[in-house]
Design a protein around this motif. Structure first.
Motif, PDB file in Angstrom:
ATOM      1  N   VAL A 157      10.348  -0.050  13.420  1.00 43.67           N
ATOM      2  CA  VAL A 157      11.398   0.388  12.498  1.00 43.67           C
ATOM      3  C   VAL A 157      10.910   0.378  11.058  1.00 43.67           C
ATOM      4  O   VAL A 157      11.074   1.359  10.316  1.00 43.67           O
ATOM      5  CB  VAL A 157      12.650  -0.505  12.659  1.00 43.67           C
ATOM      6  N   ARG A 158      10.313  -0.731  10.637  1.00 47.73           N
ATOM      7  CA  ARG A 158       9.868  -0.830   9.248  1.00 47.73           C
ATOM      8  C   ARG A 158       8.839   0.239   8.921  1.00 47.73           C
ATOM      9  O   ARG A 158       8.944   0.942   7.906  1.00 47.73           O
ATOM     10  CB  ARG A 158       9.286  -2.221   8.966  1.00 47.73           C
ATOM     11  N   GLU A 159       7.846   0.369   9.762  1.00 45.04           N
ATOM     12  CA  GLU A 159       6.772   1.332   9.512  1.00 45.04           C
ATOM     13  C   GLU A 159       7.303   2.756   9.478  1.00 45.04           C
ATOM     14  O   GLU A 159       6.937   3.558   8.611  1.00 45.04           O
ATOM     15  CB  GLU A 159       5.709   1.187  10.603  1.00 45.04           C
ATOM     16  N   GLU A 160       8.207   3.075  10.411  1.00 44.85           N
ATOM     17  CA  GLU A 160       8.706   4.447  10.490  1.00 44.85           C
ATOM     18  C   GLU A 160       9.588   4.791   9.294  1.00 44.85           C
ATOM     19  O   GLU A 160       9.482   5.879   8.722  1.00 44.85           O
ATOM     20  CB  GLU A 160       9.478   4.644  11.798  1.00 44.85           C
ATOM     21  N   LEU A 161      10.451   3.881   8.889  1.00 46.93           N
ATOM     22  CA  LEU A 161      11.303   4.154   7.736  1.00 46.93           C
ATOM     23  C   LEU A 161      10.487   4.226   6.441  1.00 46.93           C
ATOM     24  O   LEU A 161      10.770   5.047   5.568  1.00 46.93           O
ATOM     25  CB  LEU A 161      12.390   3.091   7.613  1.00 46.93           C
ATOM     26  N   ALA A 162       9.488   3.375   6.315  1.00 48.50           N
ATOM     27  CA  ALA A 162       8.625   3.431   5.129  1.00 48.50           C
ATOM     28  C   ALA A 162       7.931   4.784   5.034  1.00 48.50           C
ATOM     29  O   ALA A 162       7.817   5.373   3.953  1.00 48.50           O
ATOM     30  CB  ALA A 162       7.608   2.301   5.169  1.00 48.50           C
ATOM     31  N   ARG A 163       7.487   5.292   6.168  1.00 44.46           N
ATOM     32  CA  ARG A 163       6.825   6.603   6.173  1.00 44.46           C
ATOM     33  C   ARG A 163       7.811   7.711   5.802  1.00 44.46           C
ATOM     34  O   ARG A 163       7.494   8.617   5.023  1.00 44.46           O
ATOM     35  CB  ARG A 163       6.227   6.872   7.552  1.00 44.46           C
ATOM     36  N   ARG A 164       9.016   7.644   6.338  1.00 43.43           N
ATOM     37  CA  ARG A 164       9.996   8.692   6.072  1.00 43.43           C
ATOM     38  C   ARG A 164      10.475   8.677   4.621  1.00 43.43           C
ATOM     39  O   ARG A 164      10.735   9.736   4.044  1.00 43.43           O
ATOM     40  CB  ARG A 164      11.209   8.528   6.996  1.00 43.43           C
ATOM     41  N   LEU A 165      10.631   7.495   4.067  1.00 37.00           N
ATOM     42  CA  LEU A 165      11.226   7.369   2.738  1.00 37.00           C
ATOM     43  C   LEU A 165      10.204   7.280   1.616  1.00 37.00           C
ATOM     44  O   LEU A 165      10.538   7.495   0.455  1.00 37.00           O
ATOM     45  CB  LEU A 165      12.137   6.135   2.691  1.00 37.00           C
ATOM     46  N   GLY A 166       8.958   6.925   1.932  1.00 32.73           N
ATOM     47  CA  GLY A 166       7.963   6.763   0.883  1.00 32.73           C
ATOM     48  C   GLY A 166       8.241   5.570   0.000  1.00 32.73           C
ATOM     49  O   GLY A 166       7.840   5.542  -1.161  1.00 32.73           O
ATOM     50  N   LEU A 167       8.936   4.574   0.531  1.00 31.51           N
ATOM     51  CA  LEU A 167       9.262   3.357  -0.196  1.00 31.51           C
ATOM     52  C   LEU A 167       8.948   2.152   0.682  1.00 31.51           C
ATOM     53  O   LEU A 167       8.995   2.247   1.916  1.00 31.51           O
ATOM     54  CB  LEU A 167      10.757   3.329  -0.558  1.00 31.51           C
ATOM     55  N   PRO A 168       8.631   1.013   0.081  1.00 32.07           N
ATOM     56  CA  PRO A 168       8.451  -0.201   0.880  1.00 32.07           C
ATOM     57  C   PRO A 168       9.751  -0.563   1.596  1.00 32.07           C
ATOM     58  O   PRO A 168      10.850  -0.391   1.048  1.00 32.07           O
ATOM     59  CB  PRO A 168       8.090  -1.264  -0.160  1.00 32.07           C
ATOM     60  N   GLY A 221       0.788  -1.217   0.000  1.00 31.48           N
ATOM     61  CA  GLY A 221       0.000   0.000   0.000  1.00 31.48           C
ATOM     62  C   GLY A 221       0.821   1.268   0.000  1.00 31.48           C
ATOM     63  O   GLY A 221       0.283   2.362   0.018  1.00 31.48           O
ATOM     64  N   LEU A 222       2.171   1.143   0.007  1.00 31.05           N
ATOM     65  CA  LEU A 222       3.003   2.320   0.084  1.00 31.05           C
ATOM     66  C   LEU A 222       3.157   2.956  -1.290  1.00 31.05           C
ATOM     67  O   LEU A 222       3.367   2.280  -2.276  1.00 31.05           O
ATOM     68  CB  LEU A 222       4.379   1.950   0.641  1.00 31.05           C
ATOM     69  N   ASP A 223       3.098   4.290  -1.333  1.00 28.17           N
ATOM     70  CA  ASP A 223       3.259   5.007  -2.587  1.00 28.17           C
ATOM     71  C   ASP A 223       4.403   5.988  -2.413  1.00 28.17           C
ATOM     72  O   ASP A 223       4.468   6.700  -1.420  1.00 28.17           O
ATOM     73  CB  ASP A 223       1.962   5.751  -2.912  1.00 28.17           C
ATOM     74  N   ALA A 224       5.314   6.006  -3.391  1.00 27.32           N
ATOM     75  CA  ALA A 224       6.463   6.900  -3.278  1.00 27.32           C
ATOM     76  C   ALA A 224       6.004   8.355  -3.236  1.00 27.32           C
ATOM     77  O   ALA A 224       6.559   9.160  -2.503  1.00 27.32           O
ATOM     78  CB  ALA A 224       7.410   6.689  -4.450  1.00 27.32           C
ATOM     79  N   GLY A 225       4.991   8.692  -4.016  1.00 27.94           N
ATOM     80  CA  GLY A 225       4.408  10.024  -3.956  1.00 27.94           C
ATOM     81  C   GLY A 225       5.337  11.103  -4.485  1.00 27.94           C
ATOM     82  O   GLY A 225       6.523  10.901  -4.697  1.00 27.94           O
ATOM     83  N   PRO A 226       4.829  12.320  -4.671  1.00 25.18           N
ATOM     84  CA  PRO A 226       5.618  13.404  -5.247  1.00 25.18           C
ATOM     85  C   PRO A 226       6.771  13.836  -4.364  1.00 25.18           C
ATOM     86  O   PRO A 226       7.815  14.230  -4.841  1.00 25.18           O
ATOM     87  CB  PRO A 226       4.589  14.530  -5.435  1.00 25.18           C
ATOM     88  N   ASP A 227       6.610  13.783  -3.025  1.00 24.74           N
ATOM     89  CA  ASP A 227       7.698  14.207  -2.147  1.00 24.74           C
ATOM     90  C   ASP A 227       8.896  13.294  -2.275  1.00 24.74           C
ATOM     91  O   ASP A 227      10.038  13.741  -2.272  1.00 24.74           O
ATOM     92  CB  ASP A 227       7.225  14.246  -0.690  1.00 24.74           C
ATOM     93  N   ALA A 228       8.622  11.986  -2.363  1.00 29.43           N
ATOM     94  CA  ALA A 228       9.725  11.044  -2.496  1.00 29.43           C
ATOM     95  C   ALA A 228      10.413  11.211  -3.840  1.00 29.43           C
ATOM     96  O   ALA A 228      11.636  11.139  -3.941  1.00 29.43           O
ATOM     97  CB  ALA A 228       9.221   9.613  -2.354  1.00 29.43           C
ATOM     98  N   ARG A 229       9.635  11.454  -4.899  1.00 25.00           N
ATOM     99  CA  ARG A 229      10.249  11.656  -6.212  1.00 25.00           C
ATOM    100  C   ARG A 229      11.097  12.924  -6.204  1.00 25.00           C
ATOM    101  O   ARG A 229      12.187  12.955  -6.783  1.00 25.00           O
ATOM    102  CB  ARG A 229       9.171  11.749  -7.289  1.00 25.00           C
ATOM    103  N   ALA A 230      10.612  13.962  -5.532  1.00 23.67           N
ATOM    104  CA  ALA A 230      11.379  15.200  -5.474  1.00 23.67           C
ATOM    105  C   ALA A 230      12.694  15.000  -4.737  1.00 23.67           C
ATOM    106  O   ALA A 230      13.699  15.649  -5.024  1.00 23.67           O
ATOM    107  CB  ALA A 230      10.550  16.293  -4.775  1.00 23.67           C
TER     108      ALA A 230
END
Length: 407
Positions: free
Chosen positions: A231-242, A166-175
């Motif tokens: 750890v997994r959930e927090e890093l996924a949120r910060r990075l916008g990647l699985p 369900g994770l999406d890289a989104g525009p912030d991650a692409r930027a």
């Protein structure tokens, strides 16, 4: 962007054979023979892989009759993965292509005891810097890959892959450059730049014990404050990647297991800032029902021995590290051999593979010492040093890549 996976085990099997065939490639007839699939099924699968930019022609091979056979190979630049080794005193991040080849690497000192917040800040910063460096090094998909090539983002890695679909890289991650991975040896193209090959996710390996399925550490020896931190959930949120989290030893063992001609069953014994083992049986990592298998360092081998940070006494880890600290590498090797012998007797494995910074500092001493102990007990499992400097970080990247190949 969802972390991709293939539609069927058959497609994953074909892609894995393309991977292991390397640059020389493999023909459709050979794929049919090795998979047991019909030639028609193989043709259909390879056509789809080629349309997705995952496979391409690698030339032709003479046949016993008729026209030469077309040979296919994997397109490594169709996707990338990040591997993170979060050690007790050091952080290593690296970027690999779809074949697991390292294309960029960063390392820095780090104190795991600084707390989860500052440490995960450092991990996120290093991953972003790594991907920026990868872009600067022009790590981009080559001419074999269509601009929109990559794996189908609508595919699910499945419940056992440990990936959050369900994770999406989104525009912030692409930027931030998280999905911009240009590739090697390519000149800038005229006209609009093609879409970058995708970064499929981030594999994180750290000391155990931990819960691989939940993505949270357990009571890490010497660092109990990490217990239960998401750890997994927090890093996924910060990075916008699985993100996938696993033990350092499991990650290294996975990276070794996916190599061509890897032994079917082995123990990867890692002696660095701690001691543990990654177990592979039948070609697959053995994590256990609670993902706690392989805690070799906390076998009790001396009942009245010194206290260990795990709460026990006379653990293999504390005895090994004490021997190294007093300059007795040979003694540490014999202690390590006693633990390895227990694993060989218990699991009847094919081979013992050694790694970790302390082993790599004196490889002949440790390999010879462990081998001597096994020989003395009549155990015939070969012993060799197999873990390179970045074995854990490379294995962490395979936490992301392995589901793509059905491994």
């Amino acid at each position: 962007m969802n972390v991709p996976a293939l539609r069927s085990p058959n497609a994953a099997l074909v892609l894995d054979l393309l991977r292991t065939a390397g640059e020389t490639g493999i023909s459709r007839l050979e794929l049919a023979e090795r998979t047991g699939l019909t030639p028609q099924a193989v043709s259909k699968i390879t056509a789809r892989l080629r349309s997705e930019g995952l496979a391409t022609e690698a030339g032709h091979r003479a046949s016993t009759g008729g026209k030469p056979r077309t040979v296919l190979r994997l397109v490594p630049t169709a996707g990338y993965a990040v591997g993170v080794h979060l050690d007790r005193d050091e952080l290593t991040t690296l970027l690999t292509d779809l074949a697991g080849t390292v294309v960029a690497r960063r390392t820095r000192a780090l104190d795991l005891g600084a707390g989860a917040g500052p440490v995960l800040d450092a991990v996120a910063e290093e991953v972003r810097g790594l991907l920026t460096a990868g872009s600067t090094a022009r790590v981009q998909a080559g001419p074999d890959v269509r601009p929109d090539a990559g794996l189908d983002p609508g595919l699910d890695a499945g419940p056992d892959a440990g990936l959050d679909p369900g994770l999406d890289a989104g525009p912030d991650a692409r930027a931030a450059g998280l999905n911009c991975v240009p590739g090697p040896d390519s000149a800038p193209a005229a006209g609009p730049a093609p879409d970058p090959a995708p970064v499929l996710g981030v594999g994180v390996a750290m000391p155990g014990p931990l819960d691989h399925r939940a993505g949270v550490p357990g009571r890490v020896t010497g660092f109990p404050e990490w217990e239960g931190h998401p750890v997994r959930e927090e890093l996924a949120r910060r990075l916008g990647l699985p993100v996938v989290l696993d033990k350092d030893t499991n990650a290294a063992a996975l990276g070794l297991a996916v190599r061509p001609a890897a032994p079917g069953s082995f123990a990867y014994v890692h002696l660095g800032t701690g001691l543990g083992a990654g177990l592979v049986l039948g070609g697959a990592p053995l994590r256990g029902d609670r993902t706690g298998a392989g805690e070799l360092g906390h076998q009790t081998v001396q009942l009245d021995g010194p206290p260990c940070g795990c709460g026990g006494r006379g653990c293999l880890e504390v005895l090994c590290l004490a021997a190294v600290a007093r300059g007795d590498d040979a003694g540490a090797a014999r202690i390590l051999g006693a633990g390895a012998a227990n694993v060989v007797r218990l699991l009847d494995i094919d081979e013992v593979l050694l790694g970790g910074r302390l082993v790599l500092a004196a490889p002949e001493v440790f390999a010879g010492g462990v081998r001597e102990v096994l020989d003395g007990l009549g155990l015939t499992a070969p012993v060799r040093v197999a873990g390179e400097r970045d074995a854990v970080a490379e294995g962490a990247a395979w936490l992301i890549l392995a589901p793509v190949f059905g491994t």
